[in-house]
Scaffold this motif. Structure first.
Motif, short mmCIF file in Angstrom:
data_model
loop_
_atom_site.label_atom_id
_atom_site.label_comp_id
_atom_site.label_asym_id
_atom_site.label_seq_id
_atom_site.Cartn_x
_atom_site.Cartn_y
_atom_site.Cartn_z
N CYS A 46 -5.74 0.29 5.78
CA CYS A 46 -6.19 1.58 6.07
C CYS A 46 -7.33 2.01 5.23
O CYS A 46 -7.72 3.24 5.30
N CYS A 98 -6.82 -1.59 0.08
CA CYS A 98 -5.99 -1.88 1.16
C CYS A 98 -6.89 -2.25 2.36
O CYS A 98 -7.41 -1.37 2.81
N CYS A 145 -0.11 3.34 3.90
CA CYS A 145 0.50 3.04 5.03
C CYS A 145 1.55 2.00 4.89
O CYS A 145 2.06 1.56 6.04
N CYS A 151 0.77 -1.18 -0.07
CA CYS A 151 0.03 -0.04 -0.19
C CYS A 151 0.70 1.22 0.00
O CYS A 151 1.69 1.28 0.75
ZN LIG Z 1 -2.91 1.07 3.39
#
Ligand SMILES: [Zn+2]
Length: 275
Positions: A273, A270, A252, A249
């Motif tokens: 997050c 993702c 994050c 990702c």
């Molecule tokens: Zn993420």
């Protein structure tokens, strides 16, 4: 499939070249376009000597307004292309219609490999009627209050499906729904009615921001998309989740982007997050 930013880019190019032009001839090269005409459709000959007064986008569709209240409604669907080409260009088997103009060297071609698109010859009033029944508001025109209202009203839909439903909000497809939800940090599985006040505002702003940025870069060229000049867009380089499954990702850095089907549509997000 071309979505709002791609269709907006095409329309900008068409307007720059075609406003005020008179049609020499509209020709259906392959018969399938004829079969897709709706009841009450005009014949292509009706467009001879008609002047283009306006061109605009509504949802993922392109509307042409000619004098005499004549219109043309174009949907590119999966692989459709509408672009200006040199008349010397060889017409291939995927080119289904041609529009020529007085005083313009280039001609407008409608090309569509998978043939899901259409080019409907209708009165402007018929087009307006069809748009009214088929499409919800535009993302750039809807107010935050109305946006919130639609979230509640279709509260049982997952956010991914809520964004894809053209009757709720028009113009967003598979690519931008994923990018918008990533930007808003919302899971595509969340129910539309479950958002907090703050999340709804974030969602509303993310939708506009992503679409604005994509328009600024002339859309995303995935598969066949080209603009009215036959040029590719640049937003595919900015995609943060779409088609990036298996990559870490970019926000994050905790999880890899996952690809999962929701209602048969590939969805990228993702799991760490987007909540
Ligand atoms: Zn993420």
């Amino acid at each position: 499939m071309p979505e709002l930013p791609e269709v907006e880019t095409i329309v900008t190019g068409l307007k720059a070249n075609l406003l005020g032009r008179r049609v020499k001839e509209l020709v259906f090269i392959s018969p399938h376009l004829k079969k897709k005409q709706l009841p009450g459709a005009f014949r292509p000959e009706a467009y001879r000597r008609r002047k283009i007064l306006d061109i605009w986008r509504r949802g993922k569709m392109i509307v042409f307004r000619f004098d005499g209240q004549l219109g043309l409604l174009v949907h590119l669907k999966m692989t459709g292309q509408l672009f200006l080409a040199d008349p010397a260009r060889k017409i291939d088997k995927h080119t289904h219609a041609r529009l020529t103009f007085y005083g313009l060297k280039k001609e407008l071609l409608f090309r569509d490999i998978r043939k899901f698109g259409f080019l409907n010859c209708l009165a402007l009033s018929q087009i307006e009627e069809k748009i009214k029944t088929d499409l919800g508001p535009e993302p750039f025109e809807i107010s935050l209050n109305d946006f919130r209202y639609l979230l509640k009203r279709h509260g049982q839909k997952r956010l991914k499906n809520w964004l894809l439903d053209q009757k709720i909000i028009a113009g967003i497809g598979n690519i931008y729904s994923d990018e918008i939800l990533f930007r808003a940090r919302l899971s595509p599985f969340r129910l539309a009615g479950s958002l907090t006040e703050e999340q709804a505002v974030r969602f509303y702003r993310a939708a506009r921001r992503v679409l604005e940025e994509a328009i600024a870069l002339k859309g995303s060229s995935i598969s066949d998309y080209v603009d009215a000049m036959g040029e590719k867009g640049g937003y595919q380089r900015r995609h943060r989740v779409y088609a990036r499954d298996g990559q870490l990702c970019p926000r994050c850095h905790r999880e890899k982007i996952v690809r999962q089907k929701i209602n048969g549509r590939s969805t990228f997000y993702c799991p760490a997050c987007q909540l």
